[in-house]
Design a protein around this motif. Sequence first.
Motif, mmCIF file in Angstrom:
data_model
loop_
_atom_site.group_PDB
_atom_site.id
_atom_site.type_symbol
_atom_site.label_atom_id
_atom_site.label_comp_id
_atom_site.label_asym_id
_atom_site.label_seq_id
_atom_site.Cartn_x
_atom_site.Cartn_y
_atom_site.Cartn_z
ATOM 1 N N TYR A 47 -3.673 13.964 6.668
ATOM 2 C CA TYR A 47 -2.314 14.449 6.843
ATOM 3 C C TYR A 47 -2.308 15.955 7.088
ATOM 4 O O TYR A 47 -1.634 16.468 7.981
ATOM 5 N N LYS A 48 -3.110 16.641 6.282
ATOM 6 C CA LYS A 48 -3.192 18.098 6.437
ATOM 7 C C LYS A 48 -3.733 18.440 7.825
ATOM 8 O O LYS A 48 -3.190 19.291 8.529
ATOM 9 N N GLU A 49 -4.793 17.723 8.190
ATOM 10 C CA GLU A 49 -5.467 18.004 9.457
ATOM 11 C C GLU A 49 -4.563 17.707 10.666
ATOM 12 O O GLU A 49 -4.444 18.505 11.566
ATOM 13 N N ARG A 50 -3.928 16.525 10.648
ATOM 14 C CA ARG A 50 -3.227 16.069 11.849
ATOM 15 C C ARG A 50 -1.759 16.464 11.909
ATOM 16 O O ARG A 50 -1.170 16.504 12.981
ATOM 17 N N ILE A 51 -1.154 16.690 10.762
ATOM 18 C CA ILE A 51 0.285 17.002 10.763
ATOM 19 C C ILE A 51 0.531 18.459 10.385
ATOM 20 O O ILE A 51 1.117 19.223 11.140
ATOM 21 N N ASP A 94 -1.538 21.138 9.895
ATOM 22 C CA ASP A 94 -2.176 22.150 10.730
ATOM 23 C C ASP A 94 -1.538 22.201 12.123
ATOM 24 O O ASP A 94 -1.363 23.265 12.711
ATOM 25 N N TYR A 95 -1.205 21.017 12.639
ATOM 26 C CA TYR A 95 -0.530 20.943 13.945
ATOM 27 C C TYR A 95 0.804 21.688 13.890
ATOM 28 O O TYR A 95 1.169 22.418 14.809
ATOM 29 N N MET A 96 1.532 21.486 12.771
ATOM 30 C CA MET A 96 2.830 22.164 12.631
ATOM 31 C C MET A 96 2.680 23.683 12.646
ATOM 32 O O MET A 96 3.397 24.375 13.354
ATOM 33 N N PHE A 97 1.730 24.172 11.845
ATOM 34 C CA PHE A 97 1.502 25.622 11.815
ATOM 35 C C PHE A 97 1.204 26.125 13.224
ATOM 36 O O PHE A 97 1.740 27.129 13.674
ATOM 37 N N ASN A 98 0.341 25.411 13.904
ATOM 38 C CA ASN A 98 -0.088 25.795 15.241
ATOM 39 C C ASN A 98 1.102 25.846 16.210
ATOM 40 O O ASN A 98 1.262 26.791 16.981
ATOM 41 N N GLU A 99 1.954 24.828 16.150
ATOM 42 C CA GLU A 99 3.125 24.772 17.034
ATOM 43 C C GLU A 99 4.121 25.902 16.735
ATOM 44 O O GLU A 99 4.614 26.556 17.637
ATOM 45 N N TYR A 100 4.422 26.102 15.445
ATOM 46 C CA TYR A 100 5.364 27.172 15.082
ATOM 47 C C TYR A 100 4.836 28.538 15.506
ATOM 48 O O TYR A 100 5.581 29.404 15.957
ATOM 49 N N GLU A 101 3.513 28.706 15.380
ATOM 50 C CA GLU A 101 2.902 29.969 15.772
ATOM 51 C C GLU A 101 3.096 30.227 17.265
ATOM 52 O O GLU A 101 3.260 31.349 17.704
ATOM 53 N N ARG A 102 3.104 29.156 18.054
ATOM 54 C CA ARG A 102 3.284 29.277 19.502
ATOM 55 C C ARG A 102 4.766 29.377 19.883
ATOM 56 O O ARG A 102 5.116 29.383 21.063
ATOM 57 N N LEU A 129 0.854 -1.191 0.000
ATOM 58 C CA LEU A 129 0.000 0.000 0.000
ATOM 59 C C LEU A 129 0.883 1.231 0.000
ATOM 60 O O LEU A 129 1.776 1.350 0.837
ATOM 61 N N PHE A 130 0.647 2.138 -0.930
ATOM 62 C CA PHE A 130 1.417 3.386 -0.985
ATOM 63 C C PHE A 130 0.566 4.512 -0.407
ATOM 64 O O PHE A 130 -0.592 4.675 -0.775
ATOM 65 N N MET A 131 1.142 5.270 0.528
ATOM 66 C CA MET A 131 0.422 6.384 1.146
ATOM 67 C C MET A 131 0.742 7.675 0.425
ATOM 68 O O MET A 131 1.893 8.091 0.371
ATOM 69 N N LYS A 132 -0.294 8.300 -0.098
ATOM 70 C CA LYS A 132 -0.089 9.623 -0.689
ATOM 71 C C LYS A 132 -0.448 10.617 0.404
ATOM 72 O O LYS A 132 -1.604 10.729 0.801
ATOM 73 N N ASN A 133 0.569 11.329 0.905
ATOM 74 C CA ASN A 133 0.358 12.176 2.077
ATOM 75 C C ASN A 133 0.261 13.654 1.769
ATOM 76 O O ASN A 133 -0.373 14.399 2.482
ATOM 77 N N GLU A 164 0.191 9.446 14.151
ATOM 78 C CA GLU A 164 -1.131 9.840 13.670
ATOM 79 C C GLU A 164 -1.531 9.204 12.342
ATOM 80 O O GLU A 164 -2.703 8.977 12.087
ATOM 81 N N ILE A 165 -0.547 8.972 11.473
ATOM 82 C CA ILE A 165 -0.870 8.500 10.125
ATOM 83 C C ILE A 165 -0.534 7.020 9.942
ATOM 84 O O ILE A 165 -1.419 6.182 9.810
ATOM 85 N N LYS A 166 0.761 6.673 9.986
ATOM 86 C CA LYS A 166 1.148 5.293 9.656
ATOM 87 C C LYS A 166 0.561 4.260 10.616
ATOM 88 O O LYS A 166 0.131 3.189 10.193
#
Length: 396
Positions: free
Chosen positions: A77-81, A83-91, A32-36, A104-106
């Motif tokens: 991926y967008k939702e869990r990784i 968006d989380y990244m943006f949120n963390e960097y913002e803080r 199975l190939f994950m397109k992230n 969260e994904i694999k």
Amino acid sequence: MKKKVVVGLSGGVDSSVSAYLLQQQGYEVIGLFMKNWHDDSVTISDECPWLDDSNDAMMVADKLGIPFQTVDLSEQYKERIVDYMFNEYERGRTPNPDVLCNREIKFDVFMKIALSLGAAYVATGHYCRKGEFEKDGETIYQLLSGKDNNKDQSYFLCQLTQDQLSKTLFPIGELQKSEVRRIAAEQELVTADKKDSQGLCFIGKVRLPEFLQQKLQPKEGVIVEIEADEDLYKTETPSFTNKKEELDFLSKKYEYTSKDGKVVGKHQGAHYFTKGQRKGLAVGGTPEPLFVIDTDVDENVIYTGQGKDHPGIYRRALFITNEEVHWVRKDLAIKADETLEVMARIRYRQPLQKAILHQTENGMYVVFEEPQASITEGQFVAWYDGEELLGSGVIS
């Protein structure tokens, strides 16, 4: 009945050989190939060739004669990784997307898809191993470091649970990277000589500031240099009335204001920078290179110090809130007022460091024998007993 295993075929050599080895062991293997991620607006030229990767994965599956399909996980991926990244960097924190992607994904979204296909296990090309034994009538699973010390990836899996480990196989954990490449070449797999990808597609292959600029607007601020002999580094160790006071003292960050140093340059946003960073400051003319020693996203100031031995870079201890403490081995979790001697690391590939875990009512302190460079909020600390990873937590 052969047991069914779904292998996350990434188009790299490690997962290709994993699929081959499982086939040799008699499993019914599905690739199975994950397109992230496929936002071309932030990737650098063709540096994120998920199409090439998916074609390579398909050719490997074809060569091995196993079924193959692609699953598009980009929404999760967008939702869990992302968006989380943006949120963390913002803080003003620095997230570790590789650890999160595994949690969260694999080993969550992807694992659920695999199990829905009737698989007994999910397998990945990680360089780590799994142990198991019986204790009080139940099976305990162990996350062990890979035999190839240079490639050990147990750190990236530091957030896995007993349930996830019970359904996971790591076929190449006992092998050296050179052996994996040799097997791939012998089996004439198209990935045999393919160079290793740099973590997640868009991290490292995307210029991080450009990526972050989609959500976090540039805003000009100042770069302040703090001298190594500044008074705030000369505080005497006070006498403590209890252990918690000492732990708080050891894990306390230095508090800077612009008045503590001199302005040496400008930047386009404190949230684009992380502790320990040297590149991208664009300030020259100092005898030794400048390193980021702290960022203040509220005031939009970056604090720097000269040279990698600057006292502002080092700290003896760190703190993890209770919500962020995670035990892979729940049976070994310590309770309030208990301690545990461990070996720990605060980043991938860092040599393991002697440390003591102190669990308190409101969280856990990790106190290192030697001061550690660039303890960074948002990153993961993982602790080990020998070659077994026992648990981890997000540095707060």
